[in-house]
Design a protein around this motif. Structure first.
Motif, PDB file in Angstrom:
ATOM      1  N   UNK A 177      24.932  20.212 -17.726  1.00 27.36           N
ATOM      2  CA  UNK A 177      24.892  18.769 -17.847  1.00 27.36           C
ATOM      3  C   UNK A 177      23.642  18.207 -17.182  1.00 27.36           C
ATOM      4  N   UNK A 178      23.205  17.057 -17.685  1.00 26.50           N
ATOM      5  CA  UNK A 178      21.943  16.480 -17.228  1.00 26.50           C
ATOM      6  C   UNK A 178      21.917  16.255 -15.720  1.00 26.50           C
ATOM      7  N   UNK A 179      23.045  15.830 -15.159  1.00 29.51           N
ATOM      8  CA  UNK A 179      23.034  15.504 -13.737  1.00 29.51           C
ATOM      9  C   UNK A 179      22.824  16.730 -12.855  1.00 29.51           C
ATOM     10  N   UNK A 180      22.970  17.933 -13.414  1.00 25.05           N
ATOM     11  CA  UNK A 180      22.782  19.155 -12.635  1.00 25.05           C
ATOM     12  C   UNK A 180      21.324  19.607 -12.589  1.00 25.05           C
ATOM     13  N   UNK A 181      20.445  18.923 -13.301  1.00 22.90           N
ATOM     14  CA  UNK A 181      19.082  19.399 -13.470  1.00 22.90           C
ATOM     15  C   UNK A 181      18.172  18.833 -12.375  1.00 22.90           C
ATOM     16  N   UNK A 182      17.483  19.703 -11.634  1.00 21.38           N
ATOM     17  CA  UNK A 182      16.553  19.229 -10.603  1.00 21.38           C
ATOM     18  C   UNK A 182      15.461  18.346 -11.199  1.00 21.38           C
ATOM     19  N   UNK A 183      15.044  17.368 -10.456  1.00 21.63           N
ATOM     20  CA  UNK A 183      14.031  16.428 -10.938  1.00 21.63           C
ATOM     21  C   UNK A 183      12.720  17.123 -11.277  1.00 21.63           C
ATOM     22  N   UNK A 184      12.404  18.223 -10.567  1.00 24.18           N
ATOM     23  CA  UNK A 184      11.109  18.867 -10.801  1.00 24.18           C
ATOM     24  C   UNK A 184      11.034  19.584 -12.150  1.00 24.18           C
ATOM     25  N   UNK A 185      12.177  19.670 -12.863  1.00 26.65           N
ATOM     26  CA  UNK A 185      12.159  20.300 -14.181  1.00 26.65           C
ATOM     27  C   UNK A 185      12.058  19.279 -15.317  1.00 26.65           C
ATOM     28  N   UNK A 186      12.131  18.006 -14.992  1.00 25.52           N
ATOM     29  CA  UNK A 186      12.037  16.977 -16.023  1.00 25.52           C
ATOM     30  C   UNK A 186      10.581  16.644 -16.302  1.00 25.52           C
TER      31      UNK A 186
ATOM     32  N   UNK B 125      18.091  17.704 -21.471  1.00 29.26           N
ATOM     33  CA  UNK B 125      18.183  17.489 -20.027  1.00 29.26           C
ATOM     34  C   UNK B 125      16.853  17.168 -19.356  1.00 29.26           C
ATOM     35  N   UNK B 126      15.744  17.571 -19.968  1.00 31.87           N
ATOM     36  CA  UNK B 126      14.449  17.385 -19.308  1.00 31.87           C
ATOM     37  C   UNK B 126      13.545  16.376 -20.001  1.00 31.87           C
TER      38      UNK B 126
ATOM     39  N   UNK C  79       5.951  25.088 -19.672  1.00 36.04           N
ATOM     40  CA  UNK C  79       6.426  26.459 -19.893  1.00 36.04           C
ATOM     41  C   UNK C  79       7.153  26.975 -18.656  1.00 36.04           C
ATOM     42  N   UNK C  80       6.598  26.723 -17.479  1.00 39.10           N
ATOM     43  CA  UNK C  80       7.254  27.155 -16.236  1.00 39.10           C
ATOM     44  C   UNK C  80       8.581  26.425 -16.043  1.00 39.10           C
ATOM     45  N   UNK C  81       8.617  25.148 -16.391  1.00 43.56           N
ATOM     46  CA  UNK C  81       9.860  24.382 -16.286  1.00 43.56           C
ATOM     47  C   UNK C  81      10.928  24.951 -17.221  1.00 43.56           C
ATOM     48  N   UNK C  82      10.497  25.313 -18.427  1.00 38.46           N
ATOM     49  CA  UNK C  82      11.430  25.896 -19.387  1.00 38.46           C
ATOM     50  C   UNK C  82      12.022  27.205 -18.856  1.00 38.46           C
ATOM     51  N   UNK C  83      11.184  28.074 -18.331  1.00 40.25           N
ATOM     52  CA  UNK C  83      11.666  29.361 -17.824  1.00 40.25           C
ATOM     53  C   UNK C  83      12.596  29.165 -16.630  1.00 40.25           C
ATOM     54  N   UNK C  84      12.263  28.215 -15.760  1.00 41.33           N
ATOM     55  CA  UNK C  84      13.128  27.941 -14.608  1.00 41.33           C
ATOM     56  C   UNK C  84      14.488  27.413 -15.062  1.00 41.33           C
ATOM     57  N   UNK C  85      14.476  26.578 -16.099  1.00 44.03           N
ATOM     58  CA  UNK C  85      15.721  25.985 -16.607  1.00 44.03           C
ATOM     59  C   UNK C  85      16.631  27.050 -17.206  1.00 44.03           C
TER      60      UNK C  85
END
Length: 366
Positions: free
Chosen positions: A23-32, A61-62, A283-289
């Motif tokens: 869910x969106x609320x679980x996503x760290x801000x640094x991945x958006x 989510x991002x 790309x790094x955000x995608x892999x972290x997600x």
């Protein structure tokens, strides 16, 4: 409607029924973020599962759009050499990584985008400086159950695969470019009587001799992993070397396919970020997600491949986890593919994979 189209429609409906990964609320801000990330994808049930578990939730989510491309054979490395990578992210086998490193074709992965708990769940050998574990899967002997009933006499191992007298019919084997993903040389050597514990280093002379002898029985040399199940479904071949998840997905949707875990090869892929990618940060955000347990578990539910993050197993039903590559009862029948051997760089600067592919094209005339 053709069987393959019906299967694709049913697969899409079934995948849509799975719970969303996170869910969106679980996503760290640094991945958006904003903009896009271009991912190389290769069709079939594999791509459908990625869309469900990774691509669509990531965009939701991002705010970062995922653009899919299907590069032609050899296009990725050629495009990187030109300084215009065909994608930001590609997935390659563990044995291919050394070749990409030798050509300086991939970026260092910025693990600062990854949560500490996410990193702790990924085995160290799958957290390479320039490659991140993508999936754990198996190459299996698969067959059409209309020809070989599952409760009757059917092929179980590589010796059976190569035995056209006992198990008549055409075969599907990986092409030279897909030889690692399809266990081309390993299967030939196991069929020729090499014990699993003595498989590596691979005896290329012996493997290619076996393959040249067997080549008239091959009805399809596949390049994409989606080709193997399709060649079984459309009757082009009766037995195929194939990825376990693609066969399991097709069988779940009614295709007359089955597989054997005996002598199946256990492999893993890496995600890589291509050199000079224009959307490197995304790309790094995608892999972290997608490396978090929830997307990993969603992917394993959608297609029978093992998650890279071990914490995903806590989110999987037992009946799903027990049918994944490496699960108890399956692992004992499997053989680890030696990615270190495939990626070994020789004195001439070429990896064993590159040497084997050159011989393959020359000797099998593909």
């Amino acid at each position: 409607m053709a069987l393959t189209k019906r299967l694709a429609l049913r697969a899409a409906l079934l995948l849509a029924a799975f719970p969303i990964a996170a869910q969106s609320q679980d996503i760290p801000e640094n991945l958006k973020g904003t903009g896009e990330v271009v991912v190389a994808s290769y069709g079939g049930a594999w791509e459908a599962a990625q869309k469900l578990a990774y691509f669509e939730p990531f965009t939701r989510d991002t705010g970062i759009k995922v653009v899919l491309v299907t590069p032609e054979d050899g296009q990725i490395l050629a495009s990187v050499k030109l300084g215009q990578p065909a994608a930001d992210i590609d997935s390659i086998t563990g044995g291919q990584l050394s070749g990409f490193l030798n050509k300086d074709a991939v970026e260092k992965i910025d693990y600062s985008f990854f949560g500490k708990e996410t990193l702790a769940g990924i085995p160290e050998n799958l957290r390479h400086e320039r490659g991140l574990g993508a999936v754990i899967f198996s190459v299996v002997v698969a067959y059409n159950t209309n020809k070989f009933p599952e409760d009757g006499k059917h092929p179980k191992n590589w010796a059976d695969f190569y035995n056209v007298e006992e198990f008549p019919g055409k075969r599907s084997l990986p092409s030279c470019n897909a030889m690692i993903n399809g266990g081309l040389l390993e299967g030939a050597l196991l069929a020729d009587g090499v014990p699993p514990q003595n498989l590596y280093p691979l005896d290329m002379d012996r493997a290619f001799a076996k393959l040249k002898e067997f080549a008239p029985n091959v009805g399809r040399w596949w390049l994409s992993g989606a080709d193997a199940p399709q060649s079984l479904i459309n009757g082009e071949v009766e037995i195929a070397a194939a990825a376990n998840g693609r066969i399991a997905s097709a069988a779940k949707e009614g295709a007359p396919l089955a597989l054997s875990w005996d002598q199946s090869l256990l492999l893993y892929d890496y995600w890589v970020v291509l050199k000079n990618s224009p959307n490197k940060e995304n790309a790094f955000k995608f892999l972290a997600y997608i490396s978090r347990p929830e997307p990993q578990a969603a992917f394993a539910k959608a297609i029978s491949y093992g998650p890279v993050n071990k914490d995903a197993f806590k989110l999987l039903p037992k009946e799903v986890a027990d049918k994944l590559p490496g699960a108890p009862g399956i692992a004992e029948k499997q053989i680890f593919q030696n990615h270190d051997w495939w990626g070994h760089t020789n004195s001439d600067g070429r990896t064993n994979l590159e040497v084997a592919q050159e011989r393959c094209f020359a000797e099998l005339a593909q």
